[in-house]
Design an enzyme around this catalytic site. Structure first.
Site, PDB file in Angstrom:
ATOM      1  N   HIS A  72     -15.441  16.953 -55.835  1.00  0.00           N
ATOM      2  CA  HIS A  72     -16.486  16.286 -56.308  1.00  0.00           C
ATOM      3  C   HIS A  72     -16.105  14.743 -55.914  1.00  0.00           C
ATOM      4  O   HIS A  72     -15.195  14.298 -56.079  1.00  0.00           O
ATOM      5  CB  HIS A  72     -16.525  16.212 -58.028  1.00  0.00           C
ATOM      6  CG  HIS A  72     -16.899  17.607 -58.707  1.00  0.00           C
ATOM      7  ND1 HIS A  72     -17.916  17.440 -59.691  1.00  0.00           N
ATOM      8  CD2 HIS A  72     -16.727  18.848 -58.263  1.00  0.00           C
ATOM      9  CE1 HIS A  72     -18.153  18.718 -59.780  1.00  0.00           C
ATOM     10  NE2 HIS A  72     -17.375  19.533 -59.233  1.00  0.00           N
ATOM     11  N   TYR A 384      -9.058   7.506 -61.972  1.00  0.00           N
ATOM     12  CA  TYR A 384      -9.531   9.001 -62.036  1.00  0.00           C
ATOM     13  C   TYR A 384      -9.214   9.878 -61.143  1.00  0.00           C
ATOM     14  O   TYR A 384      -8.602  10.921 -61.335  1.00  0.00           O
ATOM     15  CB  TYR A 384     -11.165   9.010 -62.302  1.00  0.00           C
ATOM     16  CG  TYR A 384     -11.684  10.086 -62.694  1.00  0.00           C
ATOM     17  CD1 TYR A 384     -11.716  10.482 -64.212  1.00  0.00           C
ATOM     18  CD2 TYR A 384     -12.201  11.233 -61.742  1.00  0.00           C
ATOM     19  CE1 TYR A 384     -12.246  11.756 -64.440  1.00  0.00           C
ATOM     20  CE2 TYR A 384     -12.823  12.436 -62.263  1.00  0.00           C
ATOM     21  CZ  TYR A 384     -12.957  12.582 -63.661  1.00  0.00           C
ATOM     22  OH  TYR A 384     -13.473  13.653 -64.094  1.00  0.00           O
TER      23      TYR A 384
HETATM   24  C1  PHB Z   1     -12.555  20.356 -68.039  1.00  0.00           C
HETATM   25  O1  PHB Z   1     -13.303  20.636 -66.825  1.00  0.00           O
HETATM   26  O2  PHB Z   1     -12.049  21.024 -68.705  1.00  0.00           O
HETATM   27  C2  PHB Z   1     -12.542  18.950 -68.152  1.00  0.00           C
HETATM   28  C3  PHB Z   1     -13.072  17.944 -67.181  1.00  0.00           C
HETATM   29  C4  PHB Z   1     -12.834  16.706 -67.276  1.00  0.00           C
HETATM   30  C5  PHB Z   1     -12.092  16.085 -68.440  1.00  0.00           C
HETATM   31  C6  PHB Z   1     -11.463  17.033 -69.383  1.00  0.00           C
HETATM   32  C7  PHB Z   1     -11.633  18.369 -69.184  1.00  0.00           C
HETATM   33  O3  PHB Z   1     -11.886  14.818 -68.488  1.00  0.00           O
END
Ligand code: PHB
Ligand code: RFL
Length: 389
Positions: A72, A384
Site C-alpha cells: 500500500h 506510519y
Molecule cells: C488490521 O488490518 O488489522 C489493522 C490495520 C491498521 C491498523 C490496525 C489494524 O491501524
C-alpha cells in the site's frame, strides 16, 4: 536440558528471534503455552512496516508475504464527509504491506521446524530462575512432567499477559500506562475490498477503520464501549454503524458481506522499563503495548528482536557485551516514538465522551492541518511507514 537462549512465547517476537539466532549459529528453545493450531489462527495485526518486511525477507521468511501480501502506497483519512489521501510513498519513499500476523506466524513456524528448531507447545507453569546469575533457567510442565531448561539468557516474549515481566523485581521496574475509555469492535467479512487503501474515519459517532486481508476477506473495525458484548451487535446493526461512520459524500459505498468473526478489544498504552534485568530480556508486547490505531505493535516486536539478535551475535561471535548492555536504551527510543504516534493517532481519530466543544474543535483543526500541510502529512506518513531500523 540446556540451550543458549531460552525463549518464552511463540508470537512474532519469540519465533523471529529464534530464527534470526539460528541464522547466526546460536541455539534456542521456544516454550509456548498454546497449541500450534491456536497460534496459527489468532487474528491480530495486519500492517507491516517496510523495515519489518525487510527483516522478514533477509531472514528468508518473506516469500509468501511478497506473493500474497499487498503493498500500500497510501492511506485515507475520512472526516467531515470527505476523504483525503496521505501519499505515503511520495512523502517518505516507503510503503507498508498488508499481510495478516497469523500468516507471518505460519511462515515462521514452518521455517523453525524445517531448520529442526525446537518449539515446545502447550507448556504450563512457566517460571524464570536465577536471572541475576550467569546460569539462569526456566521451569515448566508439559504433559504432566516437570522440566528445567538451563540457558545462557532468557527472553520474555510472552506478550502482555505473560509471566516474564512480573519475574523482574518490582523494585527495578517502572510502568507507564494509559487505558482508553473505548475499545474496537473488529469483524472479518467475506467480500471483495471496498477500497484500494485503508480508510481511517473520524466521525461524531466514533472512529471506524476499513482494512483488508485479501481479495476475498476484509477486516473492519469501529470504536465501541470496551465493556460491550459482541452479542449485542446483530449484523444489521454493525453494518448500519459502519455505513454511517465511513461513507463520504462522494458516493463511495462500503461493500457488505458475510460476517464470520466478531470480537472486541480494549485499548491501552503501556511501557515497562527497563527491558532487561540480569540475563532476562523482554521483547514485544511483554514490555510495551500501543493502541492499534498506529498499527505499530507487531512492528515494535520485530524491531526489538532485531536488536537482540545483533546483540547476541556480538556476544557469541566477538565476546562483546555493549549491544546487550545498550538494549533497553536502544529499544525504548523507538518504543516511545511509536507510543507517542499511536497515542496521537488515537486522539486525532476517536470520539471522547468527555470532550468539551473546545477540544472537539482542536481535534478538527488538527485533522485539517494533517490533510492540508505537507509538513504535517509527512510527520504522519514517516511515523506510519516506520522510522528506519
Ligand atoms: C488490521 O488490518 O488489522 C489493522 C490495520 C491498521 C491498523 C490496525 C489494524 O491501524
Ligand atoms: P504475542 O503475539 O502476544 O505472543 C506472545 C506469545 O506468548 C505466549 N504466552 C506464553 N507462553 C508460555 N508461557 C506463558 N506463560 C505464556 N504467556 C503467553 C502466547 O500464547 C503467545 O503465543 O506477543 P509478541 O510476539 O510480542 O507480538 C506482539 C503482537 O502480537 C502485537 O503487538 C500486535 O498484534 C499488535 N497489533 C498490530 N501490530 C502491528 O504492528 N500492526 C497492526 O496492524 C496491528 N494491528 C494489533 C492489531 C493487535 C490487535 N489486537 C487483537 C490486540 C490489531 C489488533 C486488533
Amino acid at each position: 536440558m540446556k540451550t543458549q537462549i531460552a525463549i518464552i512465547g511463540a508470537g512474532p517476537a519469540g519465533l523471529l528471534l529464534s530464527h534470526l539466532l539460528h541464522l547466526n549459529g546460536i541455539e534456542s528453545v521456544i516454550l509456548e503455552s498454546r497449541t500450534r493450531a491456536e497460534i496459527e489462527s489468532t487474528i491480530r495485526a495486519g500492517v507491516l512496516e517496510q523495515g519489518t518486511m525487510d527483516v522478514l525477507c533477509e531472514a528468508g521468511v518473506g516469500a509468501r508475504m511478497l506473493k500474497e501480501g499487498t503493498l500500500h502506497h497510501g492511506i485515507e483519512l475520512a472526516f467531515g464527509g470527505r476523504r483525503h489521501r496521505i501519499d505515503l510513498t511520495e512523502l517518505t519513499g516507503r510503503a507498508i504491506t498488508v499481510y495478516a500476523q497469523h500468516e507471518v506466524i505460519k511462515d515462521l513456524v514452518a521455517a523453525r521446524l524445517a531448520a529442526r528448531g525446537e518449539i515446545r507447545f502447550e507448556v504450563r507453569d512457566v517460571s524464570v530462575h536465577d536471572v541475576e546469575s550467569d546460569a539462569p533457567s526456566v521451569r515448566y510442565t508439559c504433559g504432566g512432567e516437570t522440566y528445567r531448561l538451563e540457558a545462557d539468557f532468557v527472553i520474555g516474549a510472552d506478550g502482555f499477559h505473560g509471566i516474564s515481566r512480573s519475574s523482574m523485581p518490582a523494585s527495578v521496574r517502572s510502568d507507564y500506562q494509559r487505558t482508553y475509555p473505548f475499545g474496537w469492535f473488529g469483524i472479518l467479512v467475506e467480500s471483495a475490498p471496498s477500497s484500494d487503501e485503508l480508510i481511517y474515519a473520524q466521525h461524531e459517532r466514533g472512529f471506524a477503520l476499513v482494512s483488508t486481508r485479501s481479495a476475498t476477506v476484509q477486516r473492519l473495525y469501529f470504536q465501541c464501549d470496551p465493556k460491550d458484548d459482541v452479542d449485542n451487535w446483530s449484523d444489521d446493526r454493525i453494518w448500519a454503524e459502519l455505513h454511517a461512520r465511513v461513507e463520504t459524500s462522494d458516493g463511495w459505498k462500503l461493500k457488505e458481506g458475510k460476517i464470520f468473526q466478531k470480537n472486541i478489544i480494549g485499548m491501552r498504552s503501556f511501557v515497562s522499563a527497563p527491558m532487561q534485568h540480569g540475563r532476562l530480556f523482554l521483547a514485544g508486547d511483554a514490555a510495551h503495548i500501543v493502541p492499534p490505531t498506529g498499527a505499530k505493535g507487531m512492528n515494535l516486536a520485530v524491531a526489538d528482536v532485531r536488536l537482540l539478535s545483533l546483540a547476541f551475535e556480538q556476544f557469541y561471535r566477538r565476546g562483546g557485551q555493549e549491544l546487550l548492555a545498550a538494549y533497553t536504551q536502544s529499544a525504548l527510543a523507538r518504543v516511545w516514538r511509536a507510543e507517542h504516534f499511536s497515542w496521537w493517532m488515537t486522539s486525532l481519530l476517536h470520539r471522547f465522551e468527555d470532550a468539551t466543544p473546545f477540544q472537539q474543535q482542536l481535534q478538527r483543526a488538527e485533522l485539517e492541518y494533517v490533510v492540508s500541510s505537507r509538513a504535517a502529512a509527512t510527520t504522519l506518513a514517516e511515523n506510519y511507514v516506520g522510522m528506519p531500523f
